[in-house]
Design a protein around this motif. Structure first.
Motif, PDB file in Angstrom:
ATOM      1  N   TYR A 669     -23.824 -42.747  26.921  1.00  0.00           N
ATOM      2  CA  TYR A 669     -22.537 -43.166  26.386  1.00  0.00           C
ATOM      3  C   TYR A 669     -22.203 -44.522  26.989  1.00  0.00           C
ATOM      4  CZ  TYR A 669     -17.668 -42.693  24.888  1.00  0.00           C
ATOM      5  OH  TYR A 669     -16.459 -42.905  24.313  1.00  0.00           O
ATOM      6  N   ARG A 670     -21.130 -44.651  27.679  1.00  0.00           N
ATOM      7  CA  ARG A 670     -20.789 -45.906  28.332  1.00  0.00           C
ATOM      8  C   ARG A 670     -19.819 -45.578  29.448  1.00  0.00           C
ATOM      9  NH1 ARG A 670     -15.741 -47.398  26.094  1.00  0.00           N
ATOM     10  NH2 ARG A 670     -15.156 -45.876  24.547  1.00  0.00           N
ATOM     11  N   VAL A 672     -16.528 -45.007  31.357  1.00  0.00           N
ATOM     12  CA  VAL A 672     -15.190 -44.601  30.945  1.00  0.00           C
ATOM     13  C   VAL A 672     -14.235 -44.934  32.086  1.00  0.00           C
ATOM     14  CG1 VAL A 672     -13.758 -42.661  30.240  1.00  0.00           C
ATOM     15  CG2 VAL A 672     -16.159 -42.729  29.593  1.00  0.00           C
TER      16      VAL A 672
ATOM     17  N   SER B  60     -10.969 -41.669  24.689  1.00  0.00           N
ATOM     18  CA  SER B  60     -12.068 -42.077  23.829  1.00  0.00           C
ATOM     19  C   SER B  60     -11.517 -42.213  22.415  1.00  0.00           C
ATOM     20  CB  SER B  60     -13.177 -41.029  23.870  1.00  0.00           C
ATOM     21  OG  SER B  60     -12.730 -39.836  23.283  1.00  0.00           O
ATOM     22  N   PRO B  61     -12.107 -43.057  21.608  1.00  0.00           N
ATOM     23  CA  PRO B  61     -11.644 -43.205  20.236  1.00  0.00           C
ATOM     24  C   PRO B  61     -11.887 -41.930  19.450  1.00  0.00           C
ATOM     25  CG  PRO B  61     -13.652 -44.424  20.607  1.00  0.00           C
ATOM     26  CD  PRO B  61     -13.235 -43.902  21.923  1.00  0.00           C
ATOM     27  N   ILE B 165     -20.880 -45.495  19.079  1.00  0.00           N
ATOM     28  CA  ILE B 165     -20.034 -45.357  20.254  1.00  0.00           C
ATOM     29  C   ILE B 165     -19.484 -46.699  20.712  1.00  0.00           C
ATOM     30  CG2 ILE B 165     -20.915 -43.187  21.139  1.00  0.00           C
ATOM     31  CD1 ILE B 165     -22.795 -44.845  22.918  1.00  0.00           C
ATOM     32  N   THR B 168     -16.114 -48.195  19.509  1.00  0.00           N
ATOM     33  CA  THR B 168     -14.981 -47.688  20.243  1.00  0.00           C
ATOM     34  C   THR B 168     -14.389 -48.777  21.109  1.00  0.00           C
ATOM     35  OG1 THR B 168     -16.446 -47.160  21.970  1.00  0.00           O
ATOM     36  CG2 THR B 168     -16.069 -45.489  20.317  1.00  0.00           C
ATOM     37  N   ASP B 169     -15.264 -49.638  21.614  1.00  0.00           N
ATOM     38  CA  ASP B 169     -14.761 -50.707  22.467  1.00  0.00           C
ATOM     39  C   ASP B 169     -13.741 -51.545  21.726  1.00  0.00           C
ATOM     40  OD1 ASP B 169     -17.719 -51.188  24.365  1.00  0.00           O
ATOM     41  OD2 ASP B 169     -15.752 -50.516  25.011  1.00  0.00           O
ATOM     42  N   LEU B 172     -10.610 -49.629  21.409  1.00  0.00           N
ATOM     43  CA  LEU B 172      -9.972 -49.489  22.715  1.00  0.00           C
ATOM     44  C   LEU B 172      -9.304 -50.794  23.112  1.00  0.00           C
ATOM     45  CD1 LEU B 172      -9.984 -47.032  24.671  1.00  0.00           C
ATOM     46  CD2 LEU B 172     -11.475 -48.396  26.103  1.00  0.00           C
TER      47      LEU B 172
END
Lengths: 718, 179
Positions: A669-670, A672, B60-61, B165, B168-169, B172
């Motif tokens: 994932y990345r 958090v 998280s989105p 994923i 999402t950045d 965010l």
């Protein structure tokens, strides 16, 4: 029968690095006034095995260069050459040079021989007056343009040690290789062969005269005998150089035929008779073979050129002591026994055997924990791995800075997780450089201050609780508080009228963009130093602090967790979610009462905890999850500390405490914010591990805000 | 001599592939989302799991539902239906998580995608795959590799990327900027 040598390259690289480290540390320990022959031998041995290895794997650049280094070392070893300080530096430079070449090869690039060539020149100047040495050095360098080797041929006398066959070296194989270089004729010298009754069939009593016709050059011949040259008599002469010997050889050649029948019972000999006849057929191939390597080389050049990469691969293997492995095997044995016991119990289980089952399960958990600890220990390495680079660094830097420095290493056996070790190296280097550059004064200044001319830098490592503590201690001038403060004011980090405690001033050096060095030097002072150090260490869940006394020196203290892979955690619940706090970060947990809570304008609540004011962070709020208790009064406040800031985190409930294995979230994932990783709980579900400093940032409780809050509340309380 | 050998080899290959030697076929695992059939290259699929509760990730989105324990590694689970703007996000008996490996610049990530149901495995040769019509610059268009058609129906072939994923950045950041 060709073996793919590339599978051994990694081993060679690692061994070479080790050898280079040995050479380096031995070189740094050399006392010129009293030369220790064992030290020289050690350096020589390391160089020799690097040369041997690189030759075998075809890294001729390294082999050629190391050969020159080795030649000089050999002369020193046999007292034919006096070692001086300059030479030590030259050797150190060559160590660096070899290291660069190896790492270039390791990352798939090509090595740049320009430095090596330069160093080789200086070696050759030193070796002047030693004709033998120069010759070998030269022909290693110019093996393509050797003029004298063209055309004629070579006369080789080879008398191996009697043990040669036991070491796995087969003369026949060597002759076969020679045959590829040109037309050869081999004749055996059988003078030393005993009679059949006293003959040891596994020993080799023979010697050979070999005539090699063709334009092979000496280095190629040397290469054939590379493995055995140390244990045998070998002479290689150009044909025509010594005619009488040539005739001798022919004479023995004739003799040999007669004697052969008598001895052909030994397997060595019978093999030999077949092989001697090879050259004629091989001759035709030679020409073709000579074209081929060039082609291959050209292809290599092409394929290597674009692949030139700068990234240095991290070492992927570790050496583990056999005692650690043994204890592991022991543990696994115990585990198997317990498992079979439980198996038995499970086959016909009745309620009577319940106590036995519980006992078995307890044993199982005990063994599992022990096994876990043993496995963790495998990853632990003594910190000397990280310390070992400093003698050299200090040696070089003190020279560059004209300072006299003594480096003391303490607690080198303190063990540390390999991952932590790899990542603490750079911050440590930075701190040591900083101490040398900014901390220690010049000799004259030190004398003026009534101190010993030679400054001391001490690296100390020890365990404390679940942490490892590394200290960098210097006896220099200490931090210049005035300078730091004025610089901080200049950079706008501090307002001019603010009063700061000495510790707070010291802490300023870890602020981003802060450097007091009057001018940017090669070594430090770019102003990107200490904040990076602190950030790196914080990434490892560690901390760094500085203590300093003017005129007496400063102490940098790094605290790190022993391992990154496992952590003692406190499980907490917010609504349906289970999170984990690292146990070390928890100060205390309380059920709050109304009178302890202060509401400050701006919506931030403050907990009055004895005489401290702690901002309250609602986990459900910053994580956007549903909680059972949204009010501070109903839940539990966990006081945690990170980044030297305390916050009270509101949670629903405290659950168990347990050791958790840290899994990376970034892998798939990345990163958090507010979460440092994940773990898998006993029931197989994933739970997130909270990162305290991340939480604080997420909650917007900055250092400034925190200060203001405490200040405003101070006045309020007063 | 070598010519005849090559010819023989070619002939054998032709027999094996039914003459389509220069047309490589690819296998696609297909699944349903909102009544439409989508496909991903079967080589990127690691496994298919039934839907189960997962651990959500804070902030998280919306499309990232959380993380799941995949035999010791922690993998994010993305609701692909949300990514494609499908309204019905219900979880039924047939709802499955397809674990796919997605290539990124540095490595590959293992990501689970939630879909309504798995369907079938089809062979598509290059000629059966048409480039996707450039309809829009929407978010989901970037995942569409092409349209695969069989005799009776059409499948939307996807090439999933890290954007699943990494998107999402963007979201965010927007949130951060807004706040």
């Amino acid at each position: 029968m060709s073996v793919d040598l590339s599978q051994f390259h990694q081993v060679f690289f690692e061994e070479s690095y080790e050898g280079l480290d040995t050479m380096e540390s031995a070189l740094l320990n050399i006392d010129l006034s009293e030369l220790d022959s064992e030290a020289i031998n050690e350096i020589f041995r390391a160089a020799h095995s690097i040369k041997g290895g690189s030759g075998t794997f075809g890294f001729s650049e390294i082999a050629n260069f190391t050969h020159v280094v080795e030649t000089l070392l050999d002369l020193i070893r046999s007292d034919q050459f006096v070692l001086e300080a300059d030479h030590v530096d030259l050797f150190l430079k060559s160590v660096d040079c070899i290291r660069t070449m190896i790492s270039a090869l390791e990352s798939g690039g090509q090595c740049d021989t320009s430095i090596a060539d330069e160093l080789k020149k200086s070696f050759n100047t030193l070796l002047d007056g030693e004709p033998v040495a120069i010759q070998t050095a030269d022909d290693a360098q110019e093996n393509q343009t050797e003029p004298k080797s063209v055309g004629s041929g070579w006369q080789i006398y080879f008398k191996p040690d009697t043990d040669i066959l036991r070491t796995g070296n087969d003369p026949v194989r060597m002759f076969r290789e020679l045959a590829e270089l040109g037309e050869i004729s081999v004749s055996a010298v059988l003078d030393d062969v005993p009679d059949l009754a006293s003959l040891d069939p596994e020993a080799c009593f023979m010697a050979w005269n070999i005539t090699l016709l063709g334009d092979a050059d000496e280095s190629q011949i040397n290469e054939v005998f590379e493995w055995v040259v140390d244990d045998s008599e070998l002479s290689i002469k150009l044909i025509g150089e010594d005619d009488t010997e040539n005739n001798d050889a022919l004479a023995t050649d004739e003799l040999e035929g007669a004697e052969r029948e008598g001895i052909s019972t030994t397997s060595v000999e019978s093999d030999d008779t077949q092989e001697v006849n090879i050259p004629e057929s091989a001759k035709a191939q030679t020409a073709a073979d000579e074209v081929l390597p060039q082609k291959e080389q050209a292809q290599k050049l092409v394929s290597n050129a674009p692949a030139k990469k700068e990234n240095k691969p991290e070492s992927v293997s570790i050496r583990v002591g056999t005692d650690k492995i043994d204890s592991l095997i022991n543990m696994v044995g115990e585990l198997v026994i317990t498992q079979s016991m439980l198996n038995q119990l499970g086959k016909d289980f009745s309620i009577e055997s319940m106590p036995k089952l519980l006992e078995g399960l307890e044993q199982l958990s005990l063994h599992t924990r022990e096994l876990q600890e043993s496995v963790m220990r495998i990853r632990m390495l003594p910190i000397s791995f990280a310390f070992s680079r400093f003698p050299r660094l200090v040696h070089d830097m003190s020279k560059a800075l004209d300072k006299k420095v003594e480096l003391i290493l303490l607690g080198e056996q303190t063990e540390l997780d390999k991952t932590v070790m790899e990542r603490i190296g750079d911050p440590l280097v930075h701190l040591v450089r900083n101490s040398l550059d900014h901390g220690l004064e010049l000799p004259a200044k030190r004398l003026e201050a009534g101190k010993d001319e030679t400054g001391k830098i001490t690296l100390n490592a020890y365990h404390q609780g679940g942490n490892i503590v590394i200290q960098i201690i210097d006896d220099g001038a200490g931090l210049n508080e005035e300078l730091i403060l004025s610089k901080a004011v200049e950079n706008g980090l501090v307002s001019p009228n603010e009063h700061l405690e000495p510790e707070q001033i010291h802490d300023l050096i870890f602020q981003p963009g802060f450097s007091t060095a009057a001018e940017v030097t090669d070594i430090s002072g770019r102003g990107v130093g200490m904040d990076v150090v602190r950030r790196n260490i914080q990434e490892l869940n560690g901390s760094v602090e500085v203590e300093s006394k003017p005129g007496e020196g400063s102490v940098f203290t790094i605290r790190l967790p022993l391992t990154l892979a496992i952590l003692d955690g406190q499980l907490i619940r917010v609504g349906q979610q289970v999170y984990i706090f690292p146990l070390v970060s928890i100060v205390e947990s309380i059920e709050s009462q109304d009178q302890m809570i202060h509401r400050v304008s701006g919506g931030c609540d403050i907990l009055r905890l004895r005489n401290e004011y702690v901002p309250i962070v609602r986990l459900w709020d910053i994580f956007n999850v549903e909680a059972e208790y949204e009010k501070v009064d109903d839940g539990i406040l966990v006081i945690v500390e990170g980044d030297n800031i305390k916050v009270a985190v509101l949670v629903d409930d405290l659950l168990a405490q347990q050791q958790v294995v840290i899994k990376s979230l970034q892998e798939n994932y990345r990163a958090v914010p507010g979460v440092s990783g994940a773990t898998i709980l006993g029931d197989g579900t994933v739970s997130l591990i909270l990162d305290i400093s991340g939480l604080i940032k997420l909650a917007g409780v900055g250092r400034d805000a925190y200060k203001k809050i405490s200040e405003s509340d101070d006045t309020e309380a007063a | 001599m070598t010519d005849s050998k090559d010819a023989r080899l070619n002939q054998m290959n032709d027999e094996l592939t039914g003459g389509n030697i220069d047309e490589a076929t690819e296998q696609y695992l297909t699944f349903f989302m909102g009544g439409e059939e989508f496909g991903v290259n079967i080589l990127s699929v690691q496994e298919i799991r039934g839907w189960e509760e997962i651990t959500s990730i804070p902030n998280s989105p919306k499309q990232v539902l959380g993380v799941m324990n995949l035999r010791g590694t922690v993998s994010p689970i993305v609701d692909l239906r949300y990514c494609f703007g499908i309204q019905d996000l219900s979880y039924t008996e047939e709802t499955v998580v397809i674990i796919v490996s997605v290539k990124t610049e540095a490595n590959t990530k293992v990501i689970g995608i939630v879909v309504d149901a798995v369907s079938d495995v089809y062979n598509f040769s290059q000629s059966q795959i048409q480039p996707s019509p450039e309809l829009s610059q929407t978010n989901q268009a970037q995942y569409v590799k092409g349209l695969g058609s069989t005799d009776e129906k059409m499948v939307i072939l996807l090439e999933l990327s890290e954007q699943l994923i990494a998107d999402t950045d963007v979201i965010l950041n927007r949130q951060l900027l807004a706040s």
